[in-house]
Design a protein around this motif. Structure first.
Motif, mmCIF file in Angstrom:
data_model
loop_
_atom_site.group_PDB
_atom_site.id
_atom_site.type_symbol
_atom_site.label_atom_id
_atom_site.label_comp_id
_atom_site.label_asym_id
_atom_site.label_seq_id
_atom_site.Cartn_x
_atom_site.Cartn_y
_atom_site.Cartn_z
ATOM 1 N N TYR A 117 -1.180 -6.345 19.611
ATOM 2 C CA TYR A 117 -0.299 -5.188 19.439
ATOM 3 C C TYR A 117 -0.687 -4.323 18.306
ATOM 4 O O TYR A 117 -1.329 -4.586 17.278
ATOM 5 N N ARG A 118 -0.853 -3.103 18.548
ATOM 6 C CA ARG A 118 -1.365 -2.169 17.656
ATOM 7 C C ARG A 118 -0.491 -0.750 17.689
ATOM 8 O O ARG A 118 -0.026 -0.575 18.645
ATOM 9 N N PHE A 166 3.560 -6.159 3.114
ATOM 10 C CA PHE A 166 3.668 -7.447 3.700
ATOM 11 C C PHE A 166 3.565 -8.490 2.615
ATOM 12 O O PHE A 166 2.663 -8.665 1.635
ATOM 13 N N ASP A 200 0.907 -1.191 -0.294
ATOM 14 C CA ASP A 200 0.025 0.161 0.024
ATOM 15 C C ASP A 200 0.868 1.323 0.033
ATOM 16 O O ASP A 200 2.058 1.200 0.056
ATOM 17 N N GLY A 232 2.582 3.958 6.215
ATOM 18 C CA GLY A 232 3.580 3.116 6.567
ATOM 19 C C GLY A 232 3.720 2.988 8.137
ATOM 20 O O GLY A 232 2.752 3.377 8.875
ATOM 21 N N ASP A 263 -1.478 2.198 16.738
ATOM 22 C CA ASP A 263 -2.368 3.033 17.296
ATOM 23 C C ASP A 263 -3.569 2.466 17.655
ATOM 24 O O ASP A 263 -4.396 1.988 16.911
ATOM 25 N N GLY A 299 -10.729 -3.100 14.211
ATOM 26 C CA GLY A 299 -9.557 -3.979 14.252
ATOM 27 C C GLY A 299 -9.651 -4.633 15.707
ATOM 28 O O GLY A 299 -10.230 -4.210 16.713
ATOM 29 N N THR A 300 -9.072 -5.630 15.776
ATOM 30 C CA THR A 300 -8.952 -6.562 16.957
ATOM 31 C C THR A 300 -7.645 -6.653 17.688
ATOM 32 O O THR A 300 -7.294 -7.032 18.736
HETATM 33 P P1 ADP Z 1 -5.865 -4.877 13.595
HETATM 34 O O1 ADP Z 1 -6.948 -5.844 14.023
HETATM 35 O O2 ADP Z 1 -5.607 -3.639 14.415
HETATM 36 O O3 ADP Z 1 -5.752 -4.242 12.358
HETATM 37 P P2 ADP Z 1 -3.445 -6.283 13.034
HETATM 38 O O4 ADP Z 1 -2.800 -7.323 13.775
HETATM 39 O O5 ADP Z 1 -4.050 -6.706 11.714
HETATM 40 O O6 ADP Z 1 -4.573 -5.826 13.921
HETATM 41 O O7 ADP Z 1 -2.571 -5.188 12.682
HETATM 42 C C1 ADP Z 1 -1.784 -4.797 13.913
HETATM 43 C C2 ADP Z 1 -1.524 -3.147 13.880
HETATM 44 O O8 ADP Z 1 -0.516 -3.160 12.584
HETATM 45 C C3 ADP Z 1 -2.576 -2.325 13.221
HETATM 46 O O9 ADP Z 1 -3.232 -1.792 14.462
HETATM 47 C C4 ADP Z 1 -2.121 -1.372 12.476
HETATM 48 O O10 ADP Z 1 -1.775 -0.154 13.546
HETATM 49 C C5 ADP Z 1 -0.664 -1.668 11.978
HETATM 50 N N1 ADP Z 1 -0.852 -2.302 10.525
HETATM 51 C C6 ADP Z 1 -1.232 -3.244 10.007
HETATM 52 N N2 ADP Z 1 -1.180 -3.293 8.484
HETATM 53 C C7 ADP Z 1 -0.958 -2.073 8.301
HETATM 54 C C8 ADP Z 1 -0.558 -1.339 7.013
HETATM 55 N N3 ADP Z 1 -0.587 -1.842 5.987
HETATM 56 N N4 ADP Z 1 -0.229 0.158 7.191
HETATM 57 C C9 ADP Z 1 -0.040 0.710 8.451
HETATM 58 N N5 ADP Z 1 -0.329 -0.242 9.629
HETATM 59 C C10 ADP Z 1 -0.623 -1.390 9.577
#
Ligand code: ADP
Length: 434
Positions: A376-377, A419, A358, A362, A379, A388-389
């Motif tokens: 872990y997030r 990714f 994407d 970032g 934000d 999100g979870t």
């Molecule tokens: P969530 O359910 O919060 O999306 P994930 O485990 O899928 O949980 O992702 C963890 C965290 O990684 C997200 O909360 C976000 O902060 C970050 N993240 C994931 N994918 C991206 C992305 N493509 N760009 C920016 N941040 C991302």
């Protein structure tokens, strides 16, 4: 002092003093035989002389064995035998053999590395200064019963060990036994870490469930009370309640998926499956979200089937999480690329790689190593707003582990994130399952 230490010597299993006596008797017998043969001494006298020499050689040894106490032997450790040392050295866990006073007789390399203050012929109490260990040692010596204590170390990393002190009778050089203490350390750090992770997980999961639940019960109270007759408020609150209920359902769904994948982590999927239609199905399913977020999805997939050994449901979940994250968190970039590449045939470890790129904000480098941890997030607020979870990438990692694959995460802040799910290419291609 040993006369003959060579393992092939017929005397080598005998105690030192008995070896001395045997050699003296051998020499005396030879000398007397020569004298008798030369006619200088009668056979009867020669036998009498031999008996005297035998008594002189053997009696002190017997006397010594009967009377000498181990403490009388100054400067020589009675259990300093090679066999005992070899046993302690060969133990896989850190092990230390102590005498009755708690002085170190032997310690293996693992023990020396774990507690460098432990030294031969010095009291272990001085090296392991914990009061709990000193008490356990004292009690083991006094009662001749095993005792346990905890040994913790914080440098260079936190470690927790269980220390077991077992009284053991050890054979001495003089044919008797000496009561020693065998101190072994068992590393409990991995168990403790798992226990901490379990406790964290339960705390996080209940916190995540409690938040929407609190919102739901708050709105129910409001709807039953002050907003009972307010149609507009009711409409708005029901919308929020629906979002919170969906969030709870999603969380429970993710938790169940995660535990299912973990349960079968050791069983690698065997069915051969074409991943191209799976990725297309996921992209089609997310078109509505892409349109809502005004993101264009560029798909670059081969026309021919690409088979891997995989589980269809898990792969759908994996690509859904990666592409949905790109649409949610990278929406500001307006574009997401989903592509598949295959390593060249000559590559020693051929992989099939599915890349989701994407062009959003970032991710800062300090977050990258922790993204696949549960809950872990980057934000928390942003993730919650997006529904999100915090379990998506953890699920992705576990699914890839089960497929013997790996996840690569690359990101340049302000220039998007990539990714990449890497799968090992199956050695033989069997007919694909749709
Ligand atoms: P969530 O359910 O919060 O999306 P994930 O485990 O899928 O949980 O992702 C963890 C965290 O990684 C997200 O909360 C976000 O902060 C970050 N993240 C994931 N994918 C991206 C992305 N493509 N760009 C920016 N941040 C991302």
């Amino acid at each position: 002092m040993a006369i003959d230490d060579s393992p092939s010597s017929i005397f080598s299993p005998w105690p030192d003093r008995l070896r001395h006596a045997a050699l003296i008797l051998l020499a005396a017998a030879l000398a007397l035989s020569v004298v008798v043969a030369l006619g200088e001494l009668s056979l009867v006298r020669a036998c009498a002389v031999f008996a005297c020499i035998a008594a002189a050689a053997l009696v002190p040894w017997r006397l010594h064995d009967a009377t000498a106490s181990r403490e009388d032997v100054r400067g020589v450790n009675p259990v300093e035998a090679n066999a005992v040392s070899a046993v302690v050295a060969g133990m896989p866990d850190p092990a230390v053999l102590l005498d009755r006073a708690g002085r170190v007789i032997h310690l293996n390399a693992a023990a020396a590395e774990l507690a460098p203050a432990l030294r031969k012929n010095e009291l272990a109490q001085f090296a392991l200064r914990s009061p709990e260990i000193i008490t356990a040692l004292r009690e083991a010596i006094a009662t001749a019963e095993p005792r346990r204590a905890t040994y913790t170390d914080h440098v260079p990393v936190d470690r927790w060990m269980e220390l077991v002190i077992t009284p053991v009778p050890v054979p001495t050089q003089f044919g008797g036994t000496d009561k020693c203490m065998l101190m072994t350390f068992h590393d409990l750090t991995p168990l403790r870490r798992v226990e901490e992770m379990r406790a964290d997980f339960v705390a996080n999961a209940s916190h995540e469930l409690r938040t929407p639940l609190a919102a739901l019960s708050g709105f129910i109270d409001t709807l039953q009370g002050p907003a009972r007759e307010d149609a507009r408020a009711r409409e708005r609150f029901l919308g929020i309640m629906h979002t919170q209920a969906t969030r709870m359902a999603r969380l429970i769904d993710d938790l169940l998926s995660l535990s299912r994948v973990e349960l079968s982590a050791h069983v690698r999927p065997e069915a051969s499956i074409d991943i191209v239609p799976i990725i297309r199905q996921v992209v089609d399913g997310l078109e509505a979200l892409a349109a809502e977020r005004q993101v264009e999805i560029d798909v670059d997939l081969p026309e021919t089937p690409v088979a891997i050994a995989g589980d269809r449901e898990e792969l759908l979940r994996l690509f859904e999480n990666l592409i949905e994250n790109a649409l949610k968190y990278g929406a500001s970039g307006g574009r997401v690329i989903v592509s598949l590449s295959q390593a060249a045939s000559g590559d020693p470890s051929p992989e099939i790689r599915v890349m989701v790129r994407d062009f959003g904000p970032g991710i800062a480098p300090e977050h990258l190593p922790r993204l696949t941890e549960r809950f872990y997030r980057v934000d928390v607020g942003d993730s919650r707003n997006q529904g999100g979870t915090g379990l998506g990438l953890s699920l992705v990692k576990h699914i890839l582990n089960r497929h013997r694959g790996r996840l690569l995460i690359e990101s340049v802040p302000k220039n998007g994130a990539t990714f990449t799910a890497c799968f090992p290419r199956p050695k033989t291609l069997v007919p694909t399952q749709s």
